[in-house]
Design an enzyme around this catalytic site. Sequence first.
Site: not given
Length: 176
Positions: A115, A27, A25, A23, A17-18
């Site tokens: 997706p 987040s 990162d 990319g 998922h990250d």
Amino acid sequence: MAVAPSLSDLLLRMHFHDCFIRGCDGSVLLDSPTNQSEKFAPLNLSLRGFNIINRVKLALENACPSVVSCANIVALVARDVTVATKGPFWEVETGRRDINVSLISDPINLAIGLPPFFANINLLKQSFALRGLNTKDLVVLSGTLMCIFIFHEPFLQIHIFSKVSIKVISFQIVRN
């Protein structure tokens, strides 16, 4: 993974998922005072293992402050827990930098997000291709993530597509 072997596949899913959105990162790890970061997007609400990443980060910060990024920790932990549970080993290139922007809308953004669950094979292939991944990558990652859902999600819906109709099979996983 002696601490939480049941989280091994979930930590691999967190890494997916990250990395899939903008990319690798870090987040997906960011909190927000208003719950408006990726972590709180509907597609990420079932992610688990944040406490493991936080414990590893704390230990590394105590040993070598400001050297290892959270993004690298997620990647390395995902690899290490996979190996610890008798999965394959792969080299992890380090040097990732953490980002300080994380938007709740990113995971559902069709151009950069995950997706959608209803995506057909053409949309899935397109989504993976936008990230430099091929059909083999799609099959491997989809199979891995399906196994994660089968064993860790309380409810699972499998969509079976045919030329005649779409059948939805639902079943509940019984937990002890």
